[in-house]
Each structure stands twice: as C-alpha cells, then as structure tokens.
Design a protein around this motif. Structure first.
Motif, PDB file in Angstrom:
ATOM      1  N   PHE A  78       0.834  -1.203   0.000  1.00 35.32           N
ATOM      2  CA  PHE A  78       0.000   0.000   0.000  1.00 35.32           C
ATOM      3  C   PHE A  78       0.867   1.250   0.000  1.00 35.32           C
ATOM      4  N   PHE A  79       0.462   2.249  -0.793  1.00 32.98           N
ATOM      5  CA  PHE A  79       1.035   3.587  -0.709  1.00 32.98           C
ATOM      6  C   PHE A  79       0.022   4.570  -1.275  1.00 32.98           C
ATOM      7  N   GLN A  80       0.319   5.854  -1.231  1.00 33.54           N
ATOM      8  CA  GLN A  80      -0.580   6.876  -1.761  1.00 33.54           C
ATOM      9  C   GLN A  80       0.154   7.706  -2.810  1.00 33.54           C
ATOM     10  N   VAL A  81      -0.603   8.236  -3.770  1.00 33.70           N
ATOM     11  CA  VAL A  81      -0.011   9.135  -4.759  1.00 33.70           C
ATOM     12  C   VAL A  81      -0.739  10.477  -4.711  1.00 33.70           C
ATOM     13  N   VAL A  82       0.050  11.547  -4.758  1.00 30.67           N
ATOM     14  CA  VAL A  82      -0.476  12.910  -4.832  1.00 30.67           C
ATOM     15  C   VAL A  82       0.111  13.565  -6.083  1.00 30.67           C
ATOM     16  N   ASN A  83      -0.371  14.774  -6.380  1.00 29.20           N
ATOM     17  CA  ASN A  83       0.082  15.470  -7.591  1.00 29.20           C
ATOM     18  C   ASN A  83      -0.075  14.549  -8.795  1.00 29.20           C
ATOM     19  N   HIS A  84      -1.261  13.923  -8.868  1.00 20.98           N
ATOM     20  CA  HIS A  84      -1.545  12.866  -9.831  1.00 20.98           C
ATOM     21  C   HIS A  84      -2.212  13.359 -11.104  1.00 20.98           C
ATOM     22  N   LEU A 257      -3.647  -3.902  -9.983  1.00 18.67           N
ATOM     23  CA  LEU A 257      -3.515  -2.731  -9.119  1.00 18.67           C
ATOM     24  C   LEU A 257      -4.892  -2.164  -8.822  1.00 18.67           C
ATOM     25  N   THR A 258      -5.063  -1.648  -7.627  1.00 23.08           N
ATOM     26  CA  THR A 258      -6.286  -0.940  -7.244  1.00 23.08           C
ATOM     27  C   THR A 258      -5.932   0.499  -6.941  1.00 23.08           C
ATOM     28  N   LEU A 259      -6.654   1.440  -7.561  1.00 23.43           N
ATOM     29  CA  LEU A 259      -6.530   2.858  -7.241  1.00 23.43           C
ATOM     30  C   LEU A 259      -7.823   3.286  -6.578  1.00 23.43           C
ATOM     31  N   LEU A 260      -7.733   3.694  -5.342  1.00 23.33           N
ATOM     32  CA  LEU A 260      -8.922   3.989  -4.539  1.00 23.33           C
ATOM     33  C   LEU A 260      -8.919   5.433  -4.069  1.00 23.33           C
ATOM     34  N   HIS A 261     -10.062   6.095  -4.270  1.00 30.02           N
ATOM     35  CA  HIS A 261     -10.270   7.381  -3.616  1.00 30.02           C
ATOM     36  C   HIS A 261     -11.385   7.192  -2.609  1.00 30.02           C
ATOM     37  N   ARG A 283      -5.458   6.492   6.426  1.00 35.24           N
ATOM     38  CA  ARG A 283      -6.105   7.800   6.567  1.00 35.24           C
ATOM     39  C   ARG A 283      -6.520   8.341   5.205  1.00 35.24           C
ATOM     40  N   PRO A 284      -7.769   8.818   5.077  1.00 34.07           N
ATOM     41  CA  PRO A 284      -8.191   9.420   3.798  1.00 34.07           C
ATOM     42  C   PRO A 284      -7.499  10.758   3.574  1.00 34.07           C
ATOM     43  N   ARG A 285      -7.156  11.026   2.318  1.00 30.26           N
ATOM     44  CA  ARG A 285      -6.646  12.326   1.919  1.00 30.26           C
ATOM     45  C   ARG A 285      -7.398  12.735   0.674  1.00 30.26           C
ATOM     46  N   ALA A 286      -7.991  13.911   0.715  1.00 31.59           N
ATOM     47  CA  ALA A 286      -8.782  14.374  -0.433  1.00 31.59           C
ATOM     48  C   ALA A 286      -7.932  14.524  -1.678  1.00 31.59           C
ATOM     49  N   ASP A 287      -6.626  14.789  -1.493  1.00 28.39           N
ATOM     50  CA  ASP A 287      -5.749  15.037  -2.645  1.00 28.39           C
ATOM     51  C   ASP A 287      -4.984  13.793  -3.080  1.00 28.39           C
ATOM     52  N   ALA A 288      -5.324  12.624  -2.524  1.00 25.24           N
ATOM     53  CA  ALA A 288      -4.519  11.433  -2.780  1.00 25.24           C
ATOM     54  C   ALA A 288      -5.363  10.238  -3.205  1.00 25.24           C
ATOM     55  N   PHE A 289      -4.750   9.368  -3.986  1.00 24.45           N
ATOM     56  CA  PHE A 289      -5.313   8.059  -4.279  1.00 24.45           C
ATOM     57  C   PHE A 289      -4.495   7.010  -3.533  1.00 24.45           C
ATOM     58  N   ASP A 317     -22.373   6.505  12.227  1.00 22.86           N
ATOM     59  CA  ASP A 317     -22.934   7.850  12.133  1.00 22.86           C
ATOM     60  C   ASP A 317     -23.337   8.275  10.727  1.00 22.86           C
ATOM     61  N   CYS A 318     -22.602   7.818   9.719  1.00 25.56           N
ATOM     62  CA  CYS A 318     -22.880   8.309   8.369  1.00 25.56           C
ATOM     63  C   CYS A 318     -22.428   7.280   7.338  1.00 25.56           C
ATOM     64  N   ALA A 319     -22.898   7.461   6.114  1.00 23.94           N
ATOM     65  CA  ALA A 319     -22.506   6.583   5.024  1.00 23.94           C
ATOM     66  C   ALA A 319     -21.061   6.885   4.605  1.00 23.94           C
ATOM     67  N   ARG A 320     -20.398   5.872   4.087  1.00 23.23           N
ATOM     68  CA  ARG A 320     -19.055   6.038   3.538  1.00 23.23           C
ATOM     69  C   ARG A 320     -19.105   5.750   2.042  1.00 23.23           C
ATOM     70  N   ARG A 321     -18.328   6.500   1.250  1.00 20.69           N
ATOM     71  CA  ARG A 321     -18.299   6.308  -0.201  1.00 20.69           C
ATOM     72  C   ARG A 321     -16.846   6.196  -0.665  1.00 20.69           C
ATOM     73  N   SER A 322     -16.651   5.422  -1.713  1.00 19.90           N
ATOM     74  CA  SER A 322     -15.318   5.348  -2.309  1.00 19.90           C
ATOM     75  C   SER A 322     -15.444   5.011  -3.780  1.00 19.90           C
ATOM     76  N   LEU A 323     -14.386   5.338  -4.530  1.00 21.84           N
ATOM     77  CA  LEU A 323     -14.305   5.093  -5.967  1.00 21.84           C
ATOM     78  C   LEU A 323     -13.098   4.193  -6.200  1.00 21.84           C
ATOM     79  N   ALA A 324     -13.338   2.991  -6.714  1.00 19.35           N
ATOM     80  CA  ALA A 324     -12.256   2.023  -6.892  1.00 19.35           C
ATOM     81  C   ALA A 324     -12.055   1.716  -8.372  1.00 19.35           C
ATOM     82  N   PHE A 325     -10.808   1.750  -8.802  1.00 17.16           N
ATOM     83  CA  PHE A 325     -10.452   1.409 -10.175  1.00 17.16           C
ATOM     84  C   PHE A 325      -9.471   0.247 -10.129  1.00 17.16           C
ATOM     85  N   PHE A 326      -9.766  -0.819 -10.880  1.00 16.45           N
ATOM     86  CA  PHE A 326      -8.949  -2.025 -10.875  1.00 16.45           C
ATOM     87  C   PHE A 326      -8.274  -2.187 -12.240  1.00 16.45           C
ATOM     88  N   LEU A 327      -6.954  -2.125 -12.255  1.00 20.38           N
ATOM     89  CA  LEU A 327      -6.189  -2.268 -13.488  1.00 20.38           C
ATOM     90  C   LEU A 327      -5.987  -3.751 -13.788  1.00 20.38           C
TER      91      LEU A 327
END
Length: 401
Positions: A78-84, A257-261, A283-289, A317-327
């Motif tokens: 696992f890792f995160q990418v920014v400036n993508h 590979l999975t790219l998840l926001h 930890r979620p980051r709005a600017d990262a996948f 407390d609330c719903a959670r949402r995510s966007l997953a892309f599978f290469l």
C-alpha cells in the motif's frame, strides 16, 4: 445465518434499524474493535508519492522515495499518490453522480442488478441475503467491459469499465442502461472521463513500481496494453451496530492494481505481514489516491511486491463512499515476471519461482466460478491448477463476498 435465497434488503431501511439482520453479523475474530466501525484502530504509515515530481524524470533525490515504495510494497503493498493530475472537480462530479444513483428509489436501483454469472455486477441498491456466508454492508455498481467477458470478483452493485488501450467506458448497469435519460447520459459521461483518467494514472503508477523493482520505468506498462479495467462505485450505509459487521470482509484483490479514492469518513484497513495480526487504518486524503497491489501484480513481480489483506469497516454515524479502479491485463495475457526481473532475482541468489505462469482469464474465472476472493485466493488457485483443476476449491462462487 439461515436466510431464504432471493431475500432482498433495502440498505436505506437497514441503516435505520437498531439491530442488523443475522446475515450481516461477522464472526467475532473478523470484526472491528469493540469501539466499532471507523476510527477504532491505529493508522498505518505508508509512503506518499509525488507522482508529478517522479514523472519529470530529471528530478534528483528520488532514490529515497523509491526505496520507501519498495519497502512498503514488500511489506504490505500500500502507498498513496499525490500530484496525480486528476482534477478535483472531476472527483467531485464522480461523487455527486454516485450520490445521485444511490438516492434513487430501490426499484430504480435494482435495474442495475447484475445478471447471474456477470463479472461486474452484484445486487445494486440492495443486499441479497446469503445463507452460505456473511454479507458485507457495501453496495457497489461496477462498470463492465465493452464485450462480454469474465470480470473480477466484486462486492455488491453498479457498473463502469475502461479499456487501458482505448480508455473507453461503457456503462452496463443491467436494464438501467436501456433508459437513456439526460441524467443517465450525464452520469455515463462523468464516468467515461473518470475512467480515462484512472487508466492514465494507473499506467503512470506502474512506472513508479517498475523503478522501485530496479527495472526500466516502462518495463511493466506493456503488460496492460489492451486490457479491460473495472471501476466500482462503493456505498457503505451507516450502521447502528458497526461493531458486529463489516463493509467488506478481509480479502486480497485478485486484480493487478487498485486505485482507490475514499471520502473523509475513512474505513479502509490493512493487516501488514509481520504486524502481529493487527489491523491498521489508511487515513483518507482528499488530494490522494490509495494504491494497493493485487494478487496478479504480486505474481507479475515474482512475489517481490505483496498483495495485502485489507477490509472496510462501517460507520455508526454516516454513510461512507469510495471510488475504486482495478487495473487488469488482457484476458489471455500470460502472467509471468519480466525476464529482466528474473535476472535480477538470480543475481541476488537463485530461488524457485514464487508462482507458476498463468493467464489472467484462468485466474479470473477461478475467482468467479470456484473460489470467493479472500485471504488465500492465490494459494488456492496455485493448488487448484497443480491438480489440473480437480482440487477442492473450498468456495462456491462469488455470491457470498
């Protein structure tokens, strides 16, 4: 966990219930901490890759970054990418369309229900009860390839896919795509652009991974030429008893590979090898996948990069949402490490190959027809192929995932 086949649960109704149905209660050893749901475990420290800086090529000082990526991929994948390069406005549109779909009445969402045996769907706006296994509380539309073909195992409901060669997207949400309303067309256009961007980003990420392996940056890109990738829209309704259930159970992705926001609610957790069996939150980051290695990519790297066990917990407390892309590679592409990588492995001390050669089609069909994706999918597949497909596969298809 007995339940009649074909029972349908309306997730919006379930989220208001004080007690969840027995079909959604997970074994005690798999549940989130007693605090329940999101925020109950420590965070994991994972590398953050500045992709723009990496792709500029002339930048100095990347060795330390690549060592960090290599170490993370060997340990937990696992890792995160920014400036993508993915526009914030496009991400906002993708979430807006996700919310619009799940806000539709149950009858409308059921038009996106998957046909039996289809690779990309699962009951879209509902949860079908399973007598054989605990169900996650996630709803997911997934996008399917333009031509009928087996697709990767998925959790529940929707559809959008992209080809990494032509980067096209075809929405195939059951009978939902027969209703070509302006709203539907607008959603398709958003996910077309989103999948195009994800296909571009995923291939850029393969350059980071190749460099971390000591290979030419472009060494892995060709493996995915002509492949069909899948996007999934995940919606995890709020739960009054988050300590009893999971959004998605522990598993390793069978894909490459999975790219998840993920939105700011969080919920993604990983269990690193050598981590005393403890779960750690990403930890979620709005600017990262978030990027994670799947079983197929682990085999492509001869086991150098690890496919890590992960899960999703739900919030009270609330719903959670995510966007997953599978290469994914093309279906009939042989999964075999590049010769340059095998040579490097030999120079460091010869050892037997970690995985046999196989095609993505064979592995994909195994996850669809014989074995539900979990912590041991690749091990089960290798064992199954070694017996010519005659071994006990241990699971009956994907419907219990």
């Amino acid at each position: 966990m007995a339940a009649a086949a074909g029972v349908v649960f309306d997730a919006e109704v379930l989220s208001r219930e004080e007690r969840i149905p027995a079909q959604f209660v997970w074994p005690a050893e798999d549940r989130a901490p007693s605090g329940g749901g999101v925020g109950g475990v420590e965070e994991i420290a994972i590398p953050v890759v500045d992709l723009g800086r990496f792709l500029r090529r002339g930048e100095a000082g990347l060795d330390e970054l690549l060592r960090g990526v290599a170490e993370a991929c060997e340990r937990h994948g696992f890792f995160q990418v920014v400036n993508h390069g993915v526009r914030a406005a496009l991400l906002a549109d993708a979430y807006r369309c996700l919310d619009a779909f799940y806000a539709r009445p149950l009858a409308d969402k059921q038009h996106a229900q998957r046909r039996p045996g289809s690779p990309t769907a699962t009951p879209a706006a509902s949860q079908a009860a399973s007598a054989a296994a605990c169900r996650g509380r996630r709803r997911s539309p997934s996008t399917a390839p333009p031509a009928p073909a087996p697709g990767p195992s998925a959790p529940p409901p929707s559809s959008t896919t992209s080809s990494t060669s032509s980067a096209r997207t075809t929405a195939t949400w059951g009978t939902y795509n027969r209703v070509k309303t302006p709203a539907y067309i607008a959603i398709v256009e958003v996910y077309q652009e989103y999948c195009d961007e994800m296909a571009r980003l995923a291939l850029d990420v393969t350059e980071v991974l190749a460099a971390a392996l000591g290979l030419r940056r472009s060494a892995l890109r060709g493996f995915f030429d002509g492949g069909d990738s899948i996007m999934r829209l995940n919606h995890y309704p709020a739960c009054r008893q988050p300590h009893l259930t999971l959004g998605t159970g522990p598993h390793r992705d069978p894909t490459s590979l999975t790219l998840l926001h993920q939105d700011d609610v969080g919920g993604l957790q990983v269990r690193p090898a050598g981590g005393n069996g403890e779960w750690r939150a990403v930890r979620p980051r709005a600017d990262a996948f978030v990027v994670n290695i799947g079983d197929t990519f682990a085999a492509l790297t001869d086991g150098r990069h690890a496919s890590c066990l992960h899960r999703a917990v739900v919030s009270g407390d609330c719903a959670r949402r995510s966007l997953a892309f599978f290469l994914n590679p093309p279906l009939d592409r042989v999964v075999r490490p590049p010769d340059a990588l095998l040579q490097l492995q030999e120079e460091k001390g010869h050892r037997p190959r970690a995985f046999p050669d196989f095609t993505w089609r064979d592995f994909l069909e195994f996850t669809q027809k014989h074995y539900r994706s979990d912590a041991s999918t690749m091990d089960a597949f290798v064992s199954w192929t070694s017996t010519g497909g005659r071994g006990d596969d241990g699971h009956a298809g994907q419907e219990g995932k």
